[in-house]
Write an enzyme that holds these catalytic residues in place. Structure first.
Site, PDB file in Angstrom:
ATOM      1  N   CYS A 162       0.629  -1.209  -0.001  1.00 37.44           N
ATOM      2  CA  CYS A 162       0.014   0.099   0.087  1.00 37.44           C
ATOM      3  C   CYS A 162       0.823   1.315  -0.074  1.00 37.44           C
ATOM      4  CB  CYS A 162      -0.841  -0.095   1.252  1.00 37.44           C
ATOM      5  SG  CYS A 162      -1.543  -1.451   1.457  1.00 37.44           S
ATOM      6  N   HIS A 294      -3.318   7.567   6.371  1.00 33.76           N
ATOM      7  CA  HIS A 294      -3.552   6.212   5.815  1.00 33.76           C
ATOM      8  C   HIS A 294      -4.870   5.576   6.130  1.00 33.76           C
ATOM      9  CE1 HIS A 294      -2.134   2.775   3.599  1.00 33.76           C
ATOM     10  NE2 HIS A 294      -2.446   1.763   4.983  1.00 33.76           N
ATOM     11  N   GLU A 305      -1.965   4.389  14.122  1.00 31.70           N
ATOM     12  CA  GLU A 305      -1.844   5.521  13.564  1.00 31.70           C
ATOM     13  C   GLU A 305      -1.853   6.693  14.246  1.00 31.70           C
ATOM     14  OE1 GLU A 305      -2.485   7.800   9.127  1.00 31.70           O
ATOM     15  OE2 GLU A 305      -3.609   5.967   9.486  1.00 31.70           O
ATOM     16  N   LYS A 326     -10.003   7.666   2.183  1.00 33.21           N
ATOM     17  CA  LYS A 326     -10.720   6.020   1.990  1.00 33.21           C
ATOM     18  C   LYS A 326     -11.910   6.065   2.375  1.00 33.21           C
ATOM     19  CE  LYS A 326      -5.635   4.038   2.103  1.00 33.21           C
ATOM     20  NZ  LYS A 326      -5.118   5.351   2.640  1.00 33.21           N
ATOM     21  N   HIS A 331     -10.041   1.928  -0.356  1.00 29.12           N
ATOM     22  CA  HIS A 331      -8.546   1.453  -0.373  1.00 29.12           C
ATOM     23  C   HIS A 331      -8.223   1.048  -1.595  1.00 29.12           C
ATOM     24  CE1 HIS A 331      -4.528   0.626   0.897  1.00 29.12           C
ATOM     25  NE2 HIS A 331      -4.751   0.185   2.302  1.00 29.12           N
ATOM     26  N   PHE A 390       1.193  -2.882   4.683  1.00 29.21           N
ATOM     27  CA  PHE A 390       1.531  -4.499   5.092  1.00 29.21           C
ATOM     28  C   PHE A 390       2.957  -4.736   4.867  1.00 29.21           C
ATOM     29  CE2 PHE A 390      -2.482  -7.174   4.496  1.00 29.21           C
ATOM     30  CZ  PHE A 390      -3.164  -6.371   5.905  1.00 29.21           C
TER      31      PHE A 390
END
Length: 404
Positions: A162, A294, A305, A326, A331, A390
């Site tokens: 990502c 994110h 986060e 998002k 996403h 990830f």
């Protein structure tokens, strides 16, 4: 001596719209492009929603002979790159061949792979499509961009899940700032909306059943989206000299690796990447006016986060808007950093805070101003856009409004 880096072209294709103006209009209106999946049979799946690009007709953009070589992801990539270069005007004019490049997120051609498996295992065909390999290869999109736009300098793909598009744009930024390139087209595109990939994400148990709700206490997972975005980055002096429209200035890039877990994020490493981006830009945390998070809407990501933001910004976080777009366009995986950056550039240029839609309930573990459920007008001078992938591969871009 380092060069300043101008953003002179923008391209976007998302669940909000098929170009930058409609994407911007959707952001400002709080449009949510998430709905029941139409392009894949989801009747046997628990998760039936996604953020699809609607009304995209490949035949309007490509000749029939081209379409056999282009996966949906590569189609998106070429279209947003074309948009960005058209927006930038004659950015490539007069540039030596070796000083214009294309750096894009790597992405597998998932539709090509899914189609080939279906032919072999369901239809019992003796062979898949003859161009399955070039359609599926992760560097396919940047190759097609170079061919389509006539780019002959350093060009390649970057893979970091990502964070791929953010790493790609950050790398292009470094190449222009250091003097290696004068102009770069950079970004990412991806479509994982295939039967095989949706079932794979469902098996991971991170998909939301009924919507994307970042930072809300009732958040239940991410929503898969598709799309792409591109920027044209250019040496600032050159951009000014040719009279280019400058949408914003890219000023810093920070990276880190968790070195911890293949799926779970690490607070300290996420904080490091934000801090490194600000140090690279020469700005203090207190000078930041907006964070494009994110913000995937998984329970673990959002609270981690938030903790990282608290670690970096301290008391300033109480006055710092942080939102996740998002919630509007899903996403988009390897493309997400590019779409989030273009969204942030638009926020700076237009003077507004993109909203976090779907916010229903305050979570004390996410105690931030997430700009809930409606965009707000606000002057923004400095912003960061964060990607935490990830595998713990993190990339943060810092940018500022261009005031001439």
């Amino acid at each position: 001596m380092t060069a300043r880096v101008a953003i002179t072209g923008l391209g976007a294709l998302s669940a909000l719209g098929n170009d930058v103006p409609t994407h911007l209009a959707g952001l400002r209106a709080g449009t949510v492009g998430i709905g029941e999946t139409q392009g894949v049979d989801v009747s046997t799946m628990k998760t039936k929603i996604s953020a699809e690009v609607r009304g995209f007709t490949p035949e309007e953009h490509f000749e029939p002979r081209q379409l056999g070589l282009l996966d949906r992801t590569s189609q998106f990539a070429v279209v947003v790159a074309r948009q960005a270069l058209a927006d930038a005007g004659p950015a490539l004019e007069g540039v030596p061949r070796h000083r214009a490049g294309a750096i894009f997120a790597a992405s597998v051609g998932f539709h090509a792979v899914d189609d080939s498996y279906h032919k072999l295992y369901a239809d019992k065909a003796p062979r898949p499509h003859p161009f399955t390999v070039p359609r599926a290869m992760p560097s396919g999109q940047v190759s097609h961009i170079t061919m389509d736009l006539g780019i002959h300098g350093p060009s390649f793909s970057v893979a970091s899940a990502c964070s791929s598009a953010s790493h790609a744009i950050g790398t292009a930024f470094h190449m222009i700032r250091s003097g290696m390139l004068d102009v770069a087209v950079s970004g990412g595109a991806e479509s994982q909306l295939t039967y095989g990939m949706l079932k794979s994400w469902e098996a991971l148990r991170v998909l939301a059943p009924n919507g994307c709700h970042p930072f809300s206490k009732d958040r239940a997972g991410l929503v898969i989206g598709e799309g792409g975005a591109a920027v044209v980055l250019e040496n600032m002096d050159r951009a000014i000299a040719r009279g280019a429209t400058i949408h914003g200035e890219l000023i810093g890039f920070g990276m880190s690796a968790d070195g911890m877990d293949i799926t779970a994020p690490d607070m300290a490493s996420a904080a490091d990447s934000m801090r490194f981006a600000l140090e690279d830009a020469g700005f203090a945390p207190e000078q930041v006016d907006y964070v494009s998070a994110h913000g995937t809407a998984t329970v673990l990501n959002d609270k981690t986060e938030t903790a990282a933001l608290r670690h970096v910004f301290g008391d300033h976080l109480a006055r710092l808007p942080v939102s996740s777009s998002k919630s509007q366009y899903g996403h988009t995986m390897n493309a997400s950093g590019a779409l989030d950056l273009v969204t942030t550039v638009l926020a700076l240029r237009e003077g507004f805070l993109p909203p976090t839609m779907g916010f229903n309930e305050f979570d004390p573990e996410c105690d931030i101003d997430c700009v809930p459920n409606a965009a707000r007008n606000a002057p923004i001078e400095v912003a960061i856009s964060s990607s935490f992938a990830f595998g713990g591969l993190n990339a943060v871009l810092a940018l500022r409004r261009y005031n001439g």
